[in-house]
Design a protein around this motif. Sequence first.
Motif, mmCIF file in Angstrom:
data_model
loop_
_atom_site.group_PDB
_atom_site.id
_atom_site.type_symbol
_atom_site.label_atom_id
_atom_site.label_comp_id
_atom_site.label_asym_id
_atom_site.label_seq_id
_atom_site.Cartn_x
_atom_site.Cartn_y
_atom_site.Cartn_z
ATOM 1 N N ALA A 190 0.827 -1.205 0.000
ATOM 2 C CA ALA A 190 0.000 0.000 0.000
ATOM 3 C C ALA A 190 0.867 1.264 0.000
ATOM 4 O O ALA A 190 1.984 1.272 0.527
ATOM 5 N N VAL A 191 0.330 2.342 -0.579
ATOM 6 C CA VAL A 191 1.084 3.585 -0.751
ATOM 7 C C VAL A 191 0.252 4.769 -0.255
ATOM 8 O O VAL A 191 -0.967 4.818 -0.446
ATOM 9 N N VAL A 192 0.924 5.726 0.381
ATOM 10 C CA VAL A 192 0.349 7.028 0.713
ATOM 11 C C VAL A 192 1.229 8.081 0.060
ATOM 12 O O VAL A 192 2.457 8.039 0.199
ATOM 13 N N SER A 193 0.627 9.019 -0.665
ATOM 14 C CA SER A 193 1.390 10.081 -1.330
ATOM 15 C C SER A 193 0.816 11.445 -0.951
ATOM 16 O O SER A 193 -0.346 11.567 -0.539
ATOM 17 N N ALA A 194 1.653 12.475 -1.113
ATOM 18 C CA ALA A 194 1.218 13.846 -0.833
ATOM 19 C C ALA A 194 2.073 14.807 -1.631
ATOM 20 O O ALA A 194 3.185 14.479 -2.072
ATOM 21 N N ALA A 195 1.552 16.035 -1.827
ATOM 22 C CA ALA A 195 2.293 17.076 -2.548
ATOM 23 C C ALA A 195 1.923 18.439 -1.982
ATOM 24 O O ALA A 195 0.829 18.639 -1.436
ATOM 25 N N GLU A 229 4.826 7.247 1.327
ATOM 26 C CA GLU A 229 5.030 6.237 2.367
ATOM 27 C C GLU A 229 4.619 4.903 1.768
ATOM 28 O O GLU A 229 3.469 4.734 1.346
ATOM 29 N N VAL A 230 5.544 3.960 1.700
ATOM 30 C CA VAL A 230 5.346 2.739 0.923
ATOM 31 C C VAL A 230 5.549 1.506 1.795
ATOM 32 O O VAL A 230 6.593 1.356 2.437
ATOM 33 N N LYS A 231 4.549 0.630 1.825
ATOM 34 C CA LYS A 231 4.741 -0.670 2.456
ATOM 35 C C LYS A 231 5.596 -1.539 1.550
ATOM 36 O O LYS A 231 5.343 -1.628 0.350
ATOM 37 N N ASP A 232 6.588 -2.211 2.107
ATOM 38 C CA ASP A 232 7.506 -3.003 1.284
ATOM 39 C C ASP A 232 8.263 -3.952 2.203
ATOM 40 O O ASP A 232 8.833 -3.519 3.218
ATOM 41 N N THR A 233 8.282 -5.231 1.866
ATOM 42 C CA THR A 233 8.977 -6.214 2.703
ATOM 43 C C THR A 233 10.488 -6.134 2.566
ATOM 44 O O THR A 233 11.220 -6.629 3.421
ATOM 45 N N THR A 234 10.975 -5.547 1.470
ATOM 46 C CA THR A 234 12.421 -5.304 1.293
ATOM 47 C C THR A 234 12.604 -3.829 0.967
ATOM 48 O O THR A 234 12.842 -3.467 -0.179
ATOM 49 N N PRO A 235 12.475 -2.952 1.969
ATOM 50 C CA PRO A 235 12.340 -1.512 1.706
ATOM 51 C C PRO A 235 13.584 -0.841 1.135
ATOM 52 O O PRO A 235 14.705 -1.098 1.558
ATOM 53 N N TRP A 236 13.302 0.003 0.105
ATOM 54 C CA TRP A 236 14.277 0.939 -0.456
ATOM 55 C C TRP A 236 15.522 0.235 -0.991
ATOM 56 O O TRP A 236 16.661 0.598 -0.717
ATOM 57 N N THR A 237 15.285 -0.808 -1.797
ATOM 58 C CA THR A 237 16.397 -1.513 -2.435
ATOM 59 C C THR A 237 16.266 -1.382 -3.947
ATOM 60 O O THR A 237 15.170 -1.426 -4.493
ATOM 61 N N ASN A 238 17.390 -1.214 -4.604
ATOM 62 C CA ASN A 238 17.397 -1.055 -6.053
ATOM 63 C C ASN A 238 18.741 -1.510 -6.590
ATOM 64 O O ASN A 238 19.790 -1.109 -6.071
ATOM 65 N N ALA A 248 12.040 1.391 7.562
ATOM 66 C CA ALA A 248 11.683 0.543 8.694
ATOM 67 C C ALA A 248 11.665 -0.895 8.216
ATOM 68 O O ALA A 248 12.045 -1.184 7.073
ATOM 69 N N LYS A 249 11.213 -1.819 9.058
ATOM 70 C CA LYS A 249 11.258 -3.233 8.714
ATOM 71 C C LYS A 249 10.422 -3.556 7.496
ATOM 72 O O LYS A 249 10.835 -4.351 6.640
ATOM 73 N N ASP A 250 9.237 -2.944 7.405
ATOM 74 C CA ASP A 250 8.320 -3.310 6.334
ATOM 75 C C ASP A 250 7.785 -2.105 5.578
ATOM 76 O O ASP A 250 6.717 -2.178 4.969
ATOM 77 N N LYS A 251 8.501 -0.973 5.601
ATOM 78 C CA LYS A 251 8.062 0.196 4.847
ATOM 79 C C LYS A 251 9.204 1.190 4.722
ATOM 80 O O LYS A 251 10.237 1.072 5.396
ATOM 81 N N TYR A 252 9.002 2.172 3.853
ATOM 82 C CA TYR A 252 9.944 3.287 3.769
ATOM 83 C C TYR A 252 9.176 4.557 3.420
ATOM 84 O O TYR A 252 8.064 4.513 2.889
ATOM 85 N N THR A 253 9.777 5.695 3.764
ATOM 86 C CA THR A 253 9.183 7.008 3.510
ATOM 87 C C THR A 253 10.180 7.862 2.753
ATOM 88 O O THR A 253 11.368 7.900 3.102
ATOM 89 N N VAL A 254 9.712 8.506 1.693
ATOM 90 C CA VAL A 254 10.538 9.426 0.912
ATOM 91 C C VAL A 254 9.845 10.788 0.889
ATOM 92 O O VAL A 254 8.655 10.874 0.571
ATOM 93 N N GLU A 255 10.586 11.845 1.258
ATOM 94 C CA GLU A 255 10.109 13.215 1.122
ATOM 95 C C GLU A 255 11.142 13.996 0.339
ATOM 96 O O GLU A 255 12.349 13.831 0.544
ATOM 97 N N ALA A 256 10.690 14.849 -0.564
ATOM 98 C CA ALA A 256 11.628 15.549 -1.448
ATOM 99 C C ALA A 256 11.162 16.980 -1.709
ATOM 100 O O ALA A 256 9.965 17.248 -1.798
#
Length: 594
Positions: A398-403, A415-424, A518-526
Amino acid sequence: RDPSLLVGEGAEFRIDPLTGRSKLLGMVTDEVYHSFARFCDKANDRLYFTAVFSGVMWGPGAPLQIRIWERLGDGDYAWRATIRLQDGKTFFWADQNDDQEEQPEETTSLPMELRFGGYLNFSMGLNTDLTFYGSDKGKGYQVKVKGFTKCGAPIYDLENVKTMPPVNAGALSSPDNRLILSCDERDNLFRCYEIESGKLLWTYPNTFHGVHGSHYAPGPKVGLIRGAYGIIGNAQLPEPIGALWAINTNVGEWHVLTEDGYYLTRLFQGDGRKRKYPEKAVPGADVTNIPPGLGGEDFGGSMVQGTDGNLLIEAGKVAVWSINVVGLDTVKELKGGRVKITPEVAFNAQIVRGSGLQAAAEPKTATVKMRTPDLTGDISRDFGNGNLLRYQKDRDAAVVSAAAWDQQNLYLAWEVKDTTPWTNGAGEVQYMYASGDTVDFQLATDPNAAAKRGKAARGDLRLSIGNFNGKPTALLYHEVAPEGIRKAPATFSSGVVKEYIVESVSVIEDAKIQVKTAKDKYTVEAAIPLAALGLKITAGMKTIGDFGVTHGDANAQDTVLRTYWSNQATGIVSDEVFELRIEPRNWGTLTFEE
């Protein structure tokens, strides 16, 4: 009979069960590649190998046909029979004199073309006892074997063809020819009929049929069949399962349905974020949580039942795998009861369904407030609860976005739910979007451009932020660069599009990006300078745009899921050009207010 034996690309191999090494035993045929193949050994004591040949693999105009060989020994196959569609007829050839050549006197025909191949002929209407199933003009037909020639070629009984229910091409019977399952793409249903009576026993949804249907499918869910090709095997197991069928798909998972219309199990892993390949390809490796190949467009594969009753699968894409299905002996029957559906319940169900359809069809709109947020990692506090956009394809993603905006910057958050957060795992920055986790923002900087355009206009941008070599990096794509934006073209290619030029691809060096994991999510603000985007915002301005994310696999190497606020046509994750291109006609409306 021998699980170490495999046939692929017209050749026979044997895998050493101790080392996993394979040995080429010989060629079945060197003429063409087959679209689908399966061993058949229930007709008599002989072992037959059957394969579909069609224009898909053979070339335009080639007649659709099934070829039948008898396996005589290692790498030794004799061509025994052919079922061929040509000139409005179905021809049946059976070799009488063991010369493996077709003579006119050895060929009989029916005055209709009985289609037998499923989607792109990746399946076949031929039971393991060589009983043939085809369809013509809305009717189904069964043609049984009445005997064999001296050299072992099956002779089909054309005097006693049985008319059946209207099954689709590629339908397959139960092993005992009692039931037949049809994979019908026209009305998106699997249908199971009793052959003798023609009675429809049950249906099961086939909503996102084939390659193109899978592009519009949601994420994986238990029981949801996405991108079905066809029915690629059957078996008969002890109660409570009974007869079953296997169905292969375009999105990295197979499915099994039982004769009672129950969804029994998936085979392979359709959720790209949960895939985990074994460290080594060795005998006994667990392939439960990998796709049947690479996870997209894994054409082919088949299932048969071994002489010991076990299910055997041949799958793979750049390799050929022999797989044993285990665990079905643990299936238990759950005693059921009666469910009472009152008129009130039915009425409320209609209300819920109508609400869902309305939500799916309703255009997306959002307001972007003038605000200079503190980028603390708390989106609700920084941007305000009333300005959050929530969307998901999968509950675990699940995703939450804002602007927000001010005179200098556009502020964005995810704000993104992800079991392997912020990997590329991108090796080059321009491929972050196809190589794992990224957050995404798309916008039309020219409010006067046509809102329903199918491709990018001048000034349409895509902003992709990802973890490149351990550093949060903002990359700006302009497929058609506006004046004032430095042109830095890049060329992308894929299996479909060999050369796709984006006029400007550049890193926004002065972007300010904050990331929290975090363990199961990440947050990006820019905070992105408006000047870098070629964007001027005024209060009351309306334009179109979209928010989204890409999710990577467990190995942080590949994008396996795309989720967007407005654009729902985001099912493709196996073609880098289609993943890159923007679709403004699918964007929502954004209004910038003070």
